[in-house]
Design an enzyme around this catalytic site. Structure first.
Site, short mmCIF file in Angstrom:
data_model
loop_
_atom_site.label_atom_id
_atom_site.label_comp_id
_atom_site.label_asym_id
_atom_site.label_seq_id
_atom_site.Cartn_x
_atom_site.Cartn_y
_atom_site.Cartn_z
N LYS A 170 0.84 -1.20 0.00
CA LYS A 170 0.00 0.00 0.00
C LYS A 170 0.88 1.25 0.00
O LYS A 170 2.01 1.21 0.48
CB LYS A 170 -0.83 0.03 1.30
N ARG A 188 -10.23 -11.55 1.68
CA ARG A 188 -11.08 -12.58 1.08
C ARG A 188 -10.39 -13.94 1.07
O ARG A 188 -11.04 -14.97 1.12
CB ARG A 188 -11.52 -12.13 -0.32
#
Ligand code: BES
Ligand code: MN
Ligand code: ZN
Length: 508
Positions: free
Chosen positions: A283, A357
């Site tokens: 990120k 996920r």
């Protein structure tokens, strides 16, 4: 903070301040201020007009009682027009008054429970009002200051609030509401503490230890699988995400009322990424520190287990938390890797930052082994959900309209509102993989939805709801009774959902 109830008169309001709630508009303002007028007579009108106080929402007026009451100070908190008064009005007014009292250095305050308010058709019952006032006071004055060593001694905190009823109406109901609010708000604060604790102190092992401590104290079972067990069971997603970290992953399993007959089984799943750097798909640095709160789903599940256990809710409740860090190292998973999840399905890792996920896939597949009547997962899953809904609604997806309607109702009642996003099959092609059963990213558009569709692939044949709390769990700006930081969202929502379930539509 201690919370108590008392039936009495204003003369029994011995504490540092008396808090009175006043509605806006002639008749309503008169009715709500009537008890004060008995003590202050015409002086009250002069004080209020001097302060230009008319009962508007989010306003406060404070004055000294100068011997007219045993409490030296009076705080009048505005509720707005009677037509708009509901539980949320009381949470906000109570939070505002409590923060003011605290900042004034007061320790003990008495809330005067309002009587009938003319025109306030949506106003809660006396017990509902007491509950909302307690929630606003406890949650509104929450502060996370355990890492501060300086200025801490002059940090002011409220010690006790008392609810004073002049009528004595529904005493039993009010006492019950207050003790429930206390239990639920403590669970919310546990969740907030977990969210706000930095990643150097909160990691999978310490998250598991906190769950274990709560379970031991409040009566639910907690076990945590280690890496070896995860490998034996085939939790390929959790293992892949954790591979870049020196800290081992955990799969935390909490269970309430296991083995009790004739209870329905509900499984809660919470994303427990204790820090999300993005991994190899790292990120950008701005705001990365917020990603210590990427375990907010886990925090909500642990808090809900604690509250459900203390409230003795009649449900076989299972809480599942895949816990890991998402870091980078020579052993990290790479973009392009294929992982095999519990149950055998495979996914292609196109972006290591879509790690939530991957770990939820294992946990959701494992959830089916309990043959549940409902599975609800909570996750700070996508930035896309924050773009879509901001900080005022949790994104909701699922496969069952009834379950979604129940959560919608619980959301309105608690003001932890949820909002549906579609799961049209047309979006599915975005997460097709050339090499595995599914790909872990679906491109730029509809990111919250493609994440939900990824999860759906691992859900069994039972009602399921996915709640994307990325925007509602992590607050950059304070809300009326949530400071900046972790909000503890999900605890009040789920406890309300669980409490209402099995009761009729007019349960409470
Ligand atoms: N934990 C983040 C999502 C997130 C972002 C939560 C901002 C709260 C605030 C998640 O793991 C993530 O990084 N998601 C990616 C997915 C993308 C790579 C498909 C995102 O949202 O950018
Ligand atoms: Mn991520
Ligand atoms: Zn994440």
């Amino acid at each position: 903070m201690k919370i108590s109830y008392q039936k009495g008169t204003l003369k029994s309001s011995r504490s540092d301040a008396l808090v009175v709630f006043a509605a806006e508009g002639g008749k309503a303002l008169d009715a709500t201020l009537a008890p004060l007028r008995k003590s202050f007579g015409n002086r009250l009108g002069r004080i209020l007009s001097l302060e230009d106080f008319s009962g508007k929402k989010n306003t406060l007026c404070t004055f000294l009682s100068e011997g007219k009451l045993p409490a030296p100070r009076v705080l009048v908190a505005g509720l707005g027009a009677p037509g708009g008064i509901g539980p949320e009005t009381f949470r906000r007014a109570s939070s505002l008054a409590s923060k003011k009292a605290r900042d004034l250095g007061l320790k003990n305050i008495t809330f005067l429970l309002p009587g009938e308010i003319p025109g306030a058709t949506g106003a809660p019952t006396a017990a509902g009002t007491a509950r909302a006032l307690a929630e606003g006071a406890i949650l509104g004055t929450y502060r996370f200051d355990r890492y501060m060593t300086e200025n801490r001694s002059d940090r002011k905190n409220l010690a006790a609030i008392r609810m004073l009823s002049l009528s004595g109406r529904d005493q039993a109901g009010i006492r019950k509401a207050l003790s429930e609010a206390d239990i639920i708000c403590r669970a919310v604060m546990l969740a907030r503490d977990l969210e706000n604790t930095p990643g150097n102190d909160l990691y999978p092992e310490t998250l598991a230890a906190t769950a274990r401590a709560s379970g031991a104290k409040h009566g639910f079972r907690v076990t945590a699988w280690d890496e070896k067990r995860l490998r034996q069971t085939g939790f390929g997603g959790l293992l892949a995400v954790s591979s870049g970290s020196d800290r081992p992953p955990k799969f935390i399993i909490m269970e309430l009322n296991g083995g009790v007959k004739n209870l329905e089984t509900i499984v809660l799943v919470g994303k427990g990424v204790t820090f999300d750097s993005g991994g190899i798909s790292i990120k950008p640095p701005g705001g990365m520190g917020e990603m210590k709160m990427d375990m907010s789903g886990a925090a909500a599940v642990i808090g809900t287990m604690e509250a459900a256990s203390r409230l003795k809710l009649p449900v076989h409740l299972v809480g599942l938390v895949p816990a890991t860090e998402n870091l980078l190292s020579g052993s990290s998973m790479r973009p392009g890797d294929v992982v095999t999840h519990y149950g055998g399905k495979t996914s292609e890792v196109d972006n290591t930052d879509a790690e939530g996920r991957l770990i939820l896939a294992d946990a959701l597949a494992w959830a089916s082994t309990y043959k549940p009547s409902a599975v609800i997962d909570l996750a700070t899953l996508t930035g896309a959900c924050v773009v879509a809904l901001g900080h005022h609604a949790t994104g909701m997806m699922g496969n069952d309209e009834v379950l979604m309607a129940e959560l919608k109702a619980a959301g309105e009642k608690t003001f932890e509102r949820v909002w549906p996003l579609p799961m049209f099959e047309e979006y599915e092609k975005q997460i097709r993989s050339d090499i595995a059963d599914v790909k872990n990213v679906g491109g730029r558009w509809g990111g919250a939805i493609t994440a939900g569709l990824f999860l759906k692939k691992f859900v069994g044949k039972h009602p399921w709801v996915h709640l994307d709390i990325a925007g509602t769990a992590i607050l950059e700006e304070p809300l009326p009774y949530s400071p900046r930081g972790g909000s503890g969202v999900g605890v009040r929502l789920l406890v309300e959902f669980l409490s209402a379930r099995g009761k009729g539509p007019d349960g409470r």
